[in-house]
Design an enzyme around this catalytic site. Structure first.
Site, PDB file in Angstrom:
ATOM      1  N   LYS A  34     -25.513-106.086   7.843  1.00  0.00           N
ATOM      2  CA  LYS A  34     -26.217-105.244   6.867  1.00  0.00           C
ATOM      3  C   LYS A  34     -25.276-104.182   6.285  1.00  0.00           C
ATOM      4  O   LYS A  34     -25.199-103.996   5.063  1.00  0.00           O
ATOM      5  CB  LYS A  34     -27.438-104.590   7.535  1.00  0.00           C
ATOM      6  N   ASN A  71     -36.556 -93.756   8.284  1.00  0.00           N
ATOM      7  CA  ASN A  71     -35.336 -93.370   7.585  1.00  0.00           C
ATOM      8  C   ASN A  71     -34.188 -93.114   8.561  1.00  0.00           C
ATOM      9  O   ASN A  71     -34.398 -92.637   9.671  1.00  0.00           O
ATOM     10  CB  ASN A  71     -35.584 -92.151   6.691  1.00  0.00           C
ATOM     11  N   CYS A  96     -28.945 -95.685  -0.088  1.00  0.00           N
ATOM     12  CA  CYS A  96     -28.266 -96.436   0.971  1.00  0.00           C
ATOM     13  C   CYS A  96     -26.761 -96.657   0.816  1.00  0.00           C
ATOM     14  O   CYS A  96     -26.044 -96.565   1.803  1.00  0.00           O
ATOM     15  CB  CYS A  96     -28.967 -97.760   1.165  1.00  0.00           C
ATOM     16  N   GLU A 115     -33.051-105.425   6.193  1.00  0.00           N
ATOM     17  CA  GLU A 115     -33.703-105.734   4.923  1.00  0.00           C
ATOM     18  C   GLU A 115     -32.677-105.664   3.796  1.00  0.00           C
ATOM     19  O   GLU A 115     -31.917-104.715   3.708  1.00  0.00           O
ATOM     20  CB  GLU A 115     -34.842-104.730   4.680  1.00  0.00           C
ATOM     21  N   ARG A 159     -33.138 -90.802  -5.154  1.00  0.00           N
ATOM     22  CA  ARG A 159     -32.196 -90.382  -4.117  1.00  0.00           C
ATOM     23  C   ARG A 159     -30.753 -90.722  -4.520  1.00  0.00           C
ATOM     24  O   ARG A 159     -30.460 -91.837  -4.896  1.00  0.00           O
ATOM     25  CB  ARG A 159     -32.565 -91.032  -2.778  1.00  0.00           C
ATOM     26  N   GLY A 208     -40.714-100.257   4.483  1.00  0.00           N
ATOM     27  CA  GLY A 208     -41.892-100.611   5.281  1.00  0.00           C
ATOM     28  C   GLY A 208     -43.074-101.031   4.419  1.00  0.00           C
ATOM     29  O   GLY A 208     -43.721-102.057   4.687  1.00  0.00           O
ATOM     30  N   GLY A 246     -21.850 -94.411 -12.086  1.00  0.00           N
ATOM     31  CA  GLY A 246     -21.709 -94.295 -10.631  1.00  0.00           C
ATOM     32  C   GLY A 246     -22.957 -94.821  -9.952  1.00  0.00           C
ATOM     33  O   GLY A 246     -24.054 -94.661 -10.466  1.00  0.00           O
ATOM     34  N   GLY A 301     -26.001 -94.962  -7.306  1.00  0.00           N
ATOM     35  CA  GLY A 301     -26.809 -94.008  -6.559  1.00  0.00           C
ATOM     36  C   GLY A 301     -27.670 -94.774  -5.578  1.00  0.00           C
ATOM     37  O   GLY A 301     -27.332 -95.897  -5.203  1.00  0.00           O
TER      38      GLY A 301
END
Ligand SMILES: NC(=O)C1=CN([C@@H]2O[C@H](COP(=O)(O)OP(=O)(O)OC[C@H]3O[C@@H](n4cnc5c(N)ncnc54)[C@H](O)[C@@H]3O)[C@@H](O)[C@H]2O)C=CC1
Ligand SMILES: O=C(O)[C@H]1O[C@H](OP(=O)(O)OP(=O)(O)OC[C@H]2O[C@@H](n3ccc(=O)[nH]c3=O)[C@H](O)[C@@H]2O)[C@H](O)[C@@H](O)[C@@H]1O
Length: 464
Positions: free
Chosen positions: A222, A92, A278, A162, A348, A15, A273, A275
């Site tokens: 998406k 979210n 999403c 997005e 995250r 946003g 890996g 991350g």
């Protein structure tokens, strides 16, 4: 239809930057970004633009230019909704942690709350836009809520997913490969709404790159795009393990394969890996959707991308333990990089969290350095896993302000994020400061093996 007033619900990683760019490119439109998180809004409004809550190269300059002119950040959600002709929902959509679909399905409670709030407060017609990543056919549920709990005003629902990536958000927004808009293109009202959104992007995006589809194709595209991207990373990571067994080098393999124009060179970088908030969430969501339609083979196919990614993180951590003579108990290990990729402060699902957790389980002492991540975030990430007490995490993990402190008197250093500055460190000094043998684990293929081995490091890099 001329849009004069935009509201965006959710002032997060999507946003905030998205609306800042729309405001910069469309000075005639008033853009208000609202959020229930007061401290986040306060940070967006901080006089010093360097303190805005999201670190993205180039973002603070755009905020500086547009904020107070036609870009506003506020916690007054109701009034911003009512005044807007167009509302982006950018809240979210995390993986559910309870009930049906726990650990897989997307939790749509924040989306539904937005829909109910829009329905409650709106006194004029609105175009409502799904900016968040959502399961296919969510627009149907949104429409149902808006039409049945509203004040008799009309809603058009569009899907406008997005595709920006963190760390390059501003550039991705300024020069998108495509903008995707899904709408009810069979009705005049639907077409009008689609055109209104196309006209906004057309301020800076060439028309031929603005793609319009039906709503369901847009929603599903998406999830598909993220699944394909993550699948490439898992594919190259799978090959990285085979490279280590065979004497092949994963960078050379990636280059050779990527020069085939049908495959292409991007997203073939082997790593510890993937991350980020999403990839995992969206693939799990895709798996859940496939399962809910009884498509077991489809679900299993995509789930493998996650299984491979989990394996890669664990494999890296195990490699550290095995190399350090099968025990890291009481040994100090320096972790360079905590963000899930360079040029962002977002942590995250970062691989660093899981590798550190694994090493803590093996009783290692950890020292972390990341140029953009604060100590409280590192602790919050570890606490969230609930593997040990908060006190223990603080006792066994130190967060420091320089890479040199992170490496000082350690048995091993592991590169977890590909920050450019790690390439330029004074590696001879780091070697000097470490215990011997000094082990260096490169989870990002960032460093050159030859020069590091020459200094004296015992060097391990993913995929070679
Ligand atoms: N982070 C990324 O790079 C990308 C994320 N997405 C998708 O965009 C969506 C948003 O992601 P992020 O911006 O990363 O999330 P975020 O967690 O950074 O931001 C979401 C914001 O929404 C706010 N919020 C939640 N419910 C609200 C309500 N009822 N009223 C007002 N504010 C509310 C939260 O307080 C939070 O600040 C997700 O669906 C994600 O999958 C899509 C592309 C890229
Ligand atoms: O929906 C989203 O949230 C976004 O997810 C990703 O963007 P992001 O997660 O911000 O960053 P990426 O550049 O895709 O990297 C994701 C992870 O994969 C890793 N990665 C990426 C590329 C690669 O070759 N190798 C690799 O290990 C990165 O280090 C990182 O941990 C997609 O690239 C965006 O298009 C999408 O909009």
């Amino acid at each position: 239809m001329k849009i004069k007033n935009i509201c965006c619900i959710g002032a997060g990683y999507v946003g905030g930057p998205t609306m800042a760019v729309i405001a910069q490119k469309c000075p005639e439109i008033k853009v208000t970004v609202v959020d229930i998180n007061e401290s986040r809004i306060a940070a967006w409004n901080d006089e010093d633009v360097d303190n805005i809550p999201i670190y993205e190269p180039g973002l603070s300059n755009i905020v500086k230019e547009a904020r107070g002119r036609n870009l506003f950040f506020s916690t007054e959600v109701d009034s911003a909704i009512d005044k807007a002709d167009m509302i982006f929902i950018s809240v979210n959509t995390p993986t559910k942690t309870y009930g049906m679909g726990k650990g897989m399905a997307a939790d749509l409670k924040f989306i539904e709350l937005c829909a109910r709030q829009i329905a409650r407060v709106s006194t004029s017609d609105k175009i409502v836009i799904e900016k968040s990543t959502l399961p296919v056919r969510t627009a149907e549920a949104l429409k149902n809520i808006l039409d049945n709990t509203g004040n008799g005003v009309n809603y058009q629902i569009l899907s406008n997913p997005e595709f920006l990536a963190e760390g390059t958000a501003v550039d991705d927004l300024m020069n998108p490969d495509r903008v995707l808009i899904g709408g009810d293109i069979d009705s005049d009202k639907g077409k009008e709404a689609v055109k209104a959104l196309v006209d906004i992007y057309a301020h800076w995006v060439p028309r031929e790159q603005i793609l319009t589809t039906n709503v369901w194709s847009s929603e599903l595209s998406k999830l598909t795009a993220n699944a394909f991207l993550a699948q490439r990373v898992s594919s190259i990571n799978a090959m990285s393990e085979l490279c280590e067994k065979t004497g092949a080098d994963v960078n050379e393999v990636a280059k050779a394969v990527g020069m085939d124009s049908r495959i292409g060179p991007k997203f073939l970088k082997a790593s510890v890996g993937f991350g980020g908030s999403c990839f995992q969430k969206d693939i799990l969501n895709l798996v859940y959707i496939a399962k809910s339609f009884g498509l077991e083979e489809v679900a299993n196919y995509w789930e493998q991308v996650i299984i491979m990614n989990d394996h890669q993180k664990k494999r890296f951590a195990t490699k550290i333990v095995k190399t350090l003579f099968n025990t890291v108990s009481g040994k100090k290990i320096g972790i360079l990089g905590w963000a899930f990729k360079k040029d962002t402060n977002d942590t995250r699902e970062s691989a660093a969290i899981y590798v550190t957790d694994y090493l803590l389980n093996e009783q290692a002492e950890i020292v972390v350095y990341d140029p953009k991540v604060k100590a409280e975030q590192v602790y919050a990430d570890l606490d969230y896993l609930n593997t040990r007490t908060e006190a223990e995490n603080r006792a066994r993990v130190k967060v420091v302000n320089t890479p040199y402190e992170a490496a000082y008197q350690t048995h091993a250093v592991a590169i977890m994020t590909e920050w450019d500055e790690f390439k330029e460190l004074d590696w001879p000094q780091i070697y000097e400061d470490m215990l011997k043998p000094a082990f260096l684990f490169d989870g990002r293929r960032l460093l050159e093996r030859k020069t590091k081995e020459k200094i004296g490091f015992e060097f391990y890099a993913i995929g070679s």
